[in-house]
Structure formats: C-alpha cells, structure tokens
Design a protein around this motif. Structure first.
Motif, PDB file in Angstrom:
ATOM      1  N   LEU A 116     -37.980   0.889 -20.283  1.00  0.00           N
ATOM      2  CA  LEU A 116     -38.363   1.430 -18.978  1.00  0.00           C
ATOM      3  C   LEU A 116     -39.553   0.653 -18.424  1.00  0.00           C
ATOM      4  O   LEU A 116     -40.551   0.475 -19.116  1.00  0.00           O
ATOM      5  N   THR A 117     -39.415   0.165 -17.195  1.00  0.00           N
ATOM      6  CA  THR A 117     -40.522  -0.560 -16.567  1.00  0.00           C
ATOM      7  C   THR A 117     -40.926   0.165 -15.296  1.00  0.00           C
ATOM      8  O   THR A 117     -40.089   0.392 -14.416  1.00  0.00           O
ATOM      9  N   ASP A 118     -42.203   0.523 -15.193  1.00  0.00           N
ATOM     10  CA  ASP A 118     -42.680   1.202 -13.980  1.00  0.00           C
ATOM     11  C   ASP A 118     -42.491   0.307 -12.769  1.00  0.00           C
ATOM     12  O   ASP A 118     -42.773  -0.888 -12.827  1.00  0.00           O
ATOM     13  N   ILE A 119     -42.006   0.887 -11.689  1.00  0.00           N
ATOM     14  CA  ILE A 119     -41.906   0.105 -10.457  1.00  0.00           C
ATOM     15  C   ILE A 119     -42.602   0.852  -9.334  1.00  0.00           C
ATOM     16  O   ILE A 119     -42.723   2.078  -9.366  1.00  0.00           O
ATOM     17  N   ASP A 120     -43.020   0.091  -8.347  1.00  0.00           N
ATOM     18  CA  ASP A 120     -43.777   0.674  -7.254  1.00  0.00           C
ATOM     19  C   ASP A 120     -42.822   1.089  -6.145  1.00  0.00           C
ATOM     20  O   ASP A 120     -42.833   0.536  -5.061  1.00  0.00           O
ATOM     21  N   HIS A 121     -41.971   2.050  -6.435  1.00  0.00           N
ATOM     22  CA  HIS A 121     -40.960   2.477  -5.466  1.00  0.00           C
ATOM     23  C   HIS A 121     -41.454   3.789  -4.884  1.00  0.00           C
ATOM     24  O   HIS A 121     -41.204   4.859  -5.417  1.00  0.00           O
ATOM     25  N   LYS A 122     -42.204   3.702  -3.797  1.00  0.00           N
ATOM     26  CA  LYS A 122     -42.853   4.909  -3.270  1.00  0.00           C
ATOM     27  C   LYS A 122     -41.983   5.608  -2.234  1.00  0.00           C
ATOM     28  O   LYS A 122     -41.475   5.013  -1.314  1.00  0.00           O
ATOM     29  N   THR A 123     -41.848   6.933  -2.383  1.00  0.00           N
ATOM     30  CA  THR A 123     -41.084   7.710  -1.409  1.00  0.00           C
ATOM     31  C   THR A 123     -42.011   8.668  -0.666  1.00  0.00           C
ATOM     32  O   THR A 123     -41.559   9.408   0.187  1.00  0.00           O
TER      33      THR A 123
END
Ligand code: SAM
Ligand code: SF4
Length: 329
Positions: free
Chosen positions: A219-226
């Motif tokens: 699992l890699t954190d991603i900067d997918h902001k909602t």
C-alpha cells in the motif's frame, strides 16, 4: 459559499428518502419508523433546493438516502438535475446506492450524465449478506453492480469494516474489486442512531485493518484529495485505489467542503454535529428563491469547525441520535 473557517462549500449530499429496501444492522433497526410522507419534500421541491445550491456554487451533487433508487420517480429528479451538467454549472452528479435497483436503472443513469457511482457491499458471502442487510439478496446486488459496469459507469465499492464479521474477508473483497476494475473505500462504523445492537461489538479500527492488509498487499499513500474523510492508497498488486474513511481515529475536518440535506429540507452543516438549518420553511414560504438563498448563506455561516464523534465505551447510547439513513452518510 465560504464558511467562517475559510472553507469553500462546493459539495452537497442529498438524502432523497429515509426509506430503504434493506435493514443493514449498523444502519437501521429492524422496525424503523420512517418520516411521515407529508414532511418529505416533493421531487420538485428537491430540485428547487438542489438548484439553489448549484446557483450558490455547489459543483458536486450526490443523491443518497436511505436508498435513493427506491424513491418513486427518482429518475425524473436526476433527469431534471442533469440540466446543470449541460450548462457546466455542476461538474458532477452522482449517487450512493445499495445496488438492488441498478439492473433497472443503470443505463438511464448514464443517459442523465452520471459517470460514476458508489455501491455499498460488505461481503461476498450470500448468507452473511442476508444476515447483515436482513432483507437484501447478494445475487440481486451483484447483478446490479454488473449492470452498472456494463452500462459504462465507473464504480467504487463502499465496505463497512465490521469486527468479527467481514474482517477476514477484506483481502478477498480487495482482490475481487481489482479483478472487476472497481475502486474501494473502507468505512469505520460511525455511532449514528439507535440500532438495537452494541456498537462497541462492531467497531473495528481501520488502523488495525491496514496493518493486517500490509502483510499481503503493498500500500502506497497517495495524495488523492476529495475534501472528504477518505485517505487513499494505491494497491500495487491490484493497480486500484483504496480509501480509508476513519471518522473516529482521524481528524479530517480541516478540508471539509460539504454539507448534507435531508429529504425534509433540513441542512446539516456537519455529519458529526446536531446543529441544523430548516430550509423547508423558506422554500415553501414563497415562490421566489430569495428567502431560500438567504437561509442557505446563513446556514453556511454557521458551519462548525469540526465534529466530535466517539463511541461510548461505557454505555450503548449513540453519539448522535439520528440515523445514517437520515443524512445519508
Ligand atoms: N442505501 C445506500 C447505501 O447503502 O449505499 C445509501 C445510503 S447509506 C446510509 C450510505 C453509506 O453509509 C453506506 O455505504 C453504508 O454502508 C454506510 N453506513 C450506514 N450506516 C453506517 C454507520 N453507522 N457507520 C458507518 N457507515 C455507515
Ligand atoms: Fe439501507 Fe444503505 Fe442503510 Fe443499508 S446502509 S439500511 S442499504 S440506507
């Protein structure tokens, strides 16, 4: 619409009905009493309210419930709202559904400009599904998901993580979503409404789930902001995204861009607070929208800084008395 903490409110979630064809154990009690029909806004009134929000700057509209697709003539509301997509005032029209009515409606949703939807599914085991939803049938929901996929809708599966229930199955659900091409979001149980059961029993911290998943998946954190409460990771093994919604273990309020409207025209400025604004009175008071517009702006001016959920470990009482089916999650 800018709230007192400088956050732009651009996302409206609308619960179009508090009724549902399922009785999920974490959401409702078996014998729910629903709102009297006279209190519920007509589809025309809902359209007027949603359109007022669009006029004030809402760019994303999500219909939810209860089960939005069991409301009679719901497609006419979606059809009417799709005019705001055509003008470009609205960027996204979407919904959250339990999937049971999708065989009937999936292709119409596409006709009305809907591109992606969230479908709730907590288990792939038919017996467990029945136990959890009380009234639902897994086969029908899987057929609904398939119909949505065939119609060309992008799908995100919402899964509530439940202790001693589906915790051992989450890896399988992730693989299934990977195979089918769906993103997925895991949700922690939230203490909303009396459900006739013990929430401490159900509560499974997602930090534990993540730790366990990391034994199998990369699992890699991603900067997918909602602007919402979900934090996202990429799953190397499936190539899909996984979101974690952790209202109890994280504070996600600083970027909050949303408000919630109930089917009676009550606006909740925060999922985790009881303060609400009545928009039905100004809506019904005149045919023009001035009173309504003023009431909306006044309500946004009261949006609180954050929530204070907690599962009461000593007692069984919910942190908030209203059910998730009222505000739609
Ligand atoms: N009926 C639709 C559905 O099930 O997708 C829309 C409404 S439902 C209230 C929206 C989401 O809230 C679902 O994904 C459901 O699993 C979730 N939910 C309901 N009660 C909850 C609770 N107490 N804690 C966390 N999630 C909850
Ligand atoms: Fe109905 Fe959705 Fe609540 Fe389940 S979670 S009872 S499907 S509103």
């Amino acid at each position: 619409m800018i709230d007192p903490f400088g956050r732009e409110v651009s996302y409206l979630r609308v619960s179009v009905t508090d009724r549902c064809d399922f009785r999920c154990v974490y959401c409702m009690s078996e014998n729910m009493s629903f709102l009297p029909k006279v209190d519920v806004l007509s589809l025309e009134e809902l359209d007027r309210l949603c359109s007022a929000f669009v006029r004030q700057g809402v760019k994303k509209l999500r219909l939810t419930g209860g089960e939005p697709l069991v409301r009679r003539n719901i497609m006419s509301l979606l059809k009417n709202l799709s005019r705001h997509l055509e003008t470009g005032d609205l960027k996204e029209l979407t919904l959250t559904t339990n999937g049971s009515q999708l065989p009937k409606y999936a292709s119409q949703l596409v006709d009305y400009g809907i591109k992606r939807i969230n479908i709730s599914l907590d288990t792939l085991d038919a017996d467990k599904f029945k136990q959890l939803t009380r009234w639902g049938e897994l086969d029908k929901v899987l057929a609904g998901i398939r119909a949505a996929k065939d119609a060309g809708l992008a799908i995100k599966i919402n899964t509530v993580a439940l202790k001693n229930f589906n915790e051992g199955e989450i890896g399988d659900l992730i693989r299934w979503c990977g195979d089918e091409g769906y993103d997925m979001t895991l949700i922690e149980t939230m203490p909303l409404g009396e459900i006739g059961g013990d929430r401490v029993e159900q509560y499974l911290p997602l930090s534990d789930v993540r730790e366990r998943l990391e034994e199998t998946f990369t699992l890699t954190d991603i900067d997918h902001k909602t602007g919402g409460p979900a934090r996202f990771v990429d799953i190397k093994e499936t190539g899909r995204k996984l979101g974690f919604i952790t209202p109890l273990t994280h504070n996600f309020c600083e970027g909050c861009n949303r408000v919630r409207l109930t089917c009676t025209g009550t606006l909740y400025m925060c999922l985790g607070q009881d303060d609400a604004a009545d928009l039905r009175t100004p809506l019904r008071a005149s045919e023009g929208d001035e009173l309504l517009d003023t009431a909306i702006l006044e309500a946004i001016g009261r949006k609180p800084k954050g929530h204070d959920f907690a599962i009461d470990r000593a007692g069984e009482s919910p942190a908030l008395t209203r059910h998730m089916s009222v505000t739609g999650g």
